[in-house]
Design a protein around this motif. Structure first.
Motif, PDB file in Angstrom:
ATOM      1  N   ILE A 135       0.860  -1.182   0.000  1.00  0.00           N
ATOM      2  CA  ILE A 135       0.000   0.000   0.000  1.00  0.00           C
ATOM      3  C   ILE A 135       0.892   1.225   0.000  1.00  0.00           C
ATOM      4  CG2 ILE A 135      -1.814   1.259   1.215  1.00  0.00           C
ATOM      5  CD1 ILE A 135      -2.557  -1.453   2.523  1.00  0.00           C
ATOM      6  N   ARG A 136       0.782   2.009  -1.078  1.00  0.00           N
ATOM      7  CA  ARG A 136       1.607   3.197  -1.239  1.00  0.00           C
ATOM      8  C   ARG A 136       0.720   4.420  -1.419  1.00  0.00           C
ATOM      9  NH1 ARG A 136       3.603   3.408  -5.889  1.00  0.00           N
ATOM     10  NH2 ARG A 136       5.314   4.761  -5.380  1.00  0.00           N
ATOM     11  N   ARG A 142      -0.425  -8.127  -4.457  1.00  0.00           N
ATOM     12  CA  ARG A 142      -1.215  -7.026  -4.998  1.00  0.00           C
ATOM     13  C   ARG A 142      -0.628  -5.706  -4.516  1.00  0.00           C
ATOM     14  NH1 ARG A 142      -2.774 -10.697  -7.500  1.00  0.00           N
ATOM     15  NH2 ARG A 142      -4.892 -11.439  -7.839  1.00  0.00           N
ATOM     16  N   HIS A 143      -0.647  -4.723  -5.421  1.00  0.00           N
ATOM     17  CA  HIS A 143      -0.132  -3.381  -5.137  1.00  0.00           C
ATOM     18  C   HIS A 143      -1.277  -2.379  -5.235  1.00  0.00           C
ATOM     19  CE1 HIS A 143       4.186  -4.485  -5.591  1.00  0.00           C
ATOM     20  NE2 HIS A 143       3.687  -5.379  -6.413  1.00  0.00           N
ATOM     21  N   TYR A 144      -1.320  -1.450  -4.279  1.00  0.00           N
ATOM     22  CA  TYR A 144      -2.350  -0.415  -4.256  1.00  0.00           C
ATOM     23  C   TYR A 144      -1.704   0.943  -4.056  1.00  0.00           C
ATOM     24  CZ  TYR A 144      -5.343  -4.402  -3.781  1.00  0.00           C
ATOM     25  OH  TYR A 144      -5.956  -5.599  -4.014  1.00  0.00           O
ATOM     26  N   TYR A 145      -2.243   1.928  -4.757  1.00  0.00           N
ATOM     27  CA  TYR A 145      -1.791   3.306  -4.604  1.00  0.00           C
ATOM     28  C   TYR A 145      -2.994   4.136  -4.186  1.00  0.00           C
ATOM     29  CZ  TYR A 145       0.439   7.769  -5.383  1.00  0.00           C
ATOM     30  OH  TYR A 145       0.963   9.019  -5.203  1.00  0.00           O
ATOM     31  N   LEU A 146      -2.910   4.789  -3.017  1.00  0.00           N
ATOM     32  CA  LEU A 146      -3.991   5.622  -2.518  1.00  0.00           C
ATOM     33  C   LEU A 146      -3.804   7.031  -3.078  1.00  0.00           C
ATOM     34  CD1 LEU A 146      -4.126   4.395   1.193  1.00  0.00           C
ATOM     35  CD2 LEU A 146      -5.237   3.439  -0.840  1.00  0.00           C
ATOM     36  N   TRP A 178       7.127  16.632   0.028  1.00  0.00           N
ATOM     37  CA  TRP A 178       7.030  15.176  -0.091  1.00  0.00           C
ATOM     38  C   TRP A 178       6.042  14.733  -1.159  1.00  0.00           C
ATOM     39  CZ3 TRP A 178       5.939  14.418   5.823  1.00  0.00           C
ATOM     40  CH2 TRP A 178       7.101  14.719   6.547  1.00  0.00           C
ATOM     41  N   TYR A 179       5.075  15.586  -1.484  1.00  0.00           N
ATOM     42  CA  TYR A 179       3.954  15.181  -2.335  1.00  0.00           C
ATOM     43  C   TYR A 179       4.398  14.909  -3.780  1.00  0.00           C
ATOM     44  CZ  TYR A 179      -0.791  14.991  -4.158  1.00  0.00           C
ATOM     45  OH  TYR A 179      -1.951  14.568  -4.745  1.00  0.00           O
ATOM     46  N   ARG A 180       3.988  13.761  -4.278  1.00  0.00           N
ATOM     47  CA  ARG A 180       4.218  13.401  -5.684  1.00  0.00           C
ATOM     48  C   ARG A 180       2.898  12.873  -6.243  1.00  0.00           C
ATOM     49  NH1 ARG A 180       9.957  10.087  -5.842  1.00  0.00           N
ATOM     50  NH2 ARG A 180      11.196  11.660  -4.758  1.00  0.00           N
ATOM     51  N   GLU A 181       2.390  13.555  -7.228  1.00  0.00           N
ATOM     52  CA  GLU A 181       1.109  13.155  -7.813  1.00  0.00           C
ATOM     53  C   GLU A 181       1.281  11.873  -8.623  1.00  0.00           C
ATOM     54  OE1 GLU A 181      -2.518  15.052 -10.430  1.00  0.00           O
ATOM     55  OE2 GLU A 181      -0.928  16.340  -9.673  1.00  0.00           O
ATOM     56  N   LEU A 182       0.449  10.885  -8.315  1.00  0.00           N
ATOM     57  CA  LEU A 182       0.430   9.589  -9.009  1.00  0.00           C
ATOM     58  C   LEU A 182       1.831   9.032  -9.257  1.00  0.00           C
ATOM     59  CD1 LEU A 182      -2.548   9.950 -11.513  1.00  0.00           C
ATOM     60  CD2 LEU A 182      -2.397   8.446  -9.522  1.00  0.00           C
ATOM     61  N   ASP A 183       2.568   8.841  -8.207  1.00  0.00           N
ATOM     62  CA  ASP A 183       3.930   8.291  -8.251  1.00  0.00           C
ATOM     63  C   ASP A 183       3.845   6.762  -8.379  1.00  0.00           C
ATOM     64  OD1 ASP A 183       6.771   8.219  -7.972  1.00  0.00           O
ATOM     65  OD2 ASP A 183       6.524   7.758  -5.848  1.00  0.00           O
ATOM     66  N   LEU A 184       3.373   6.309  -9.530  1.00  0.00           N
ATOM     67  CA  LEU A 184       3.072   4.890  -9.710  1.00  0.00           C
ATOM     68  C   LEU A 184       4.305   4.072 -10.078  1.00  0.00           C
ATOM     69  CD1 LEU A 184      -0.262   5.256 -11.715  1.00  0.00           C
ATOM     70  CD2 LEU A 184       0.031   4.874  -9.248  1.00  0.00           C
ATOM     71  N   LEU A 185       4.271   2.802  -9.685  1.00  0.00           N
ATOM     72  CA  LEU A 185       5.309   1.850 -10.077  1.00  0.00           C
ATOM     73  C   LEU A 185       5.191   1.572 -11.564  1.00  0.00           C
ATOM     74  CD1 LEU A 185       5.022  -0.732  -7.146  1.00  0.00           C
ATOM     75  CD2 LEU A 185       6.722   1.085  -7.403  1.00  0.00           C
ATOM     76  N   SER A 186       6.275   1.136 -12.174  1.00  0.00           N
ATOM     77  CA  SER A 186       6.257   0.817 -13.608  1.00  0.00           C
ATOM     78  C   SER A 186       5.445  -0.451 -13.860  1.00  0.00           C
ATOM     79  CB  SER A 186       7.677   0.660 -14.132  1.00  0.00           C
ATOM     80  OG  SER A 186       8.303  -0.441 -13.510  1.00  0.00           O
ATOM     81  N   THR A 212      -3.234  -0.988  -8.366  1.00  0.00           N
ATOM     82  CA  THR A 212      -4.623  -0.561  -8.435  1.00  0.00           C
ATOM     83  C   THR A 212      -4.681   0.789  -7.738  1.00  0.00           C
ATOM     84  OG1 THR A 212      -5.448  -2.828  -8.376  1.00  0.00           O
ATOM     85  CG2 THR A 212      -6.983  -1.086  -7.697  1.00  0.00           C
ATOM     86  N   VAL A 213      -5.194   1.790  -8.435  1.00  0.00           N
ATOM     87  CA  VAL A 213      -5.300   3.124  -7.863  1.00  0.00           C
ATOM     88  C   VAL A 213      -6.644   3.229  -7.143  1.00  0.00           C
ATOM     89  CG1 VAL A 213      -5.367   5.609  -8.356  1.00  0.00           C
ATOM     90  CG2 VAL A 213      -3.805   4.114  -9.632  1.00  0.00           C
TER      91      VAL A 213
END
Length: 189
Positions: free
Chosen positions: A13-14, A104-108, A139-147, A152-153
């Motif tokens: 969970i990221r 499973r990976h999740y991005y909040l 610290w804020y990074r908008e949609l700092d998604l893994l490759s 799941t966003v």
């Protein structure tokens, strides 16, 4: 090197600060009970190592080691933290690829104005005094998604219960019996 078992679950969970990562991890633990290990970036980086978040920092390997140890010991694992993609992505991707069970990976995804609202609602006065809007902006990074599109966003509109329900269903944790790994342990009560 393979890790865990076909029955183990790895949940990552990221998201940005104040996005709800720790609350989701706590919710999963509440639902699963014993047998789910929480591997928190803040705890390992700030408390155990007292280390700044920087590329190549020691906490990256420690997070990986703790998660692997817990998976091999028969626990399900939730790894949670900001875990910037450029610093932690390779470790998280390798861990998931070597995990024998379901990963499973999740991005909040919480917009910055909502981040400020959630941050202000925290109960830890000492933390609020040290972490200001300036730090949150840095610290804020908008949609700092893994490759590779592995995450799941989860949008900010998803409530805590909705998010925990979703993760429980998607990982199959909702269909697994609680684990009592060592009932002879005096700390098991």
């Amino acid at each position: 090197m393979n890790v865990g078992s076909e029955e183990s679950r790895l949940v990552v969970i990221r998201g940005n600060s104040a996005s709800g990562k720790s609350s989701v991890a706590a919710g999963l633990r509440d639902r699963c009970g014993r047998g789910l290990a929480r591997v928190g970036q803040d705890n390992l980086r700030r408390v155990v190592l007292r280390e700044r978040d920087r590329p190549g920092a020691s906490n990256i390997g420690l997070i990986d080691t703790v998660a692997r140890y817990a998976l091999d010991a028969g626990y399900h694992v939730v790894v949670e933290g900001i875990l910037y993609a450029d610093g932690y992505g390779e470790m998280l991707e390798t861990l998931a690829s070597e995990h024998r069970g379901i990963s499973r990976h999740y991005y909040l995804d919480v917009p910055f104005p909502e981040t400020l609202v959630r941050h202000a609602a925290k109960q830890d006065a000492e933390y609020l005094a040290h972490v200001t809007e300036r730090e949150l902006r840095d610290w804020y990074r908008e949609l700092d998604l893994l490759s590779g599109g592995v995450e799941t966003v989860i949008p900010a509109a998803s409530s805590l219960n909705e998010t925990v329900d979703h993760v429980m269903r998607a990982t199959g944790l909702d269909r697994l019996p609680p684990r009592d790994l060592d009932p002879s342990c005096p700390l098991a009560s």
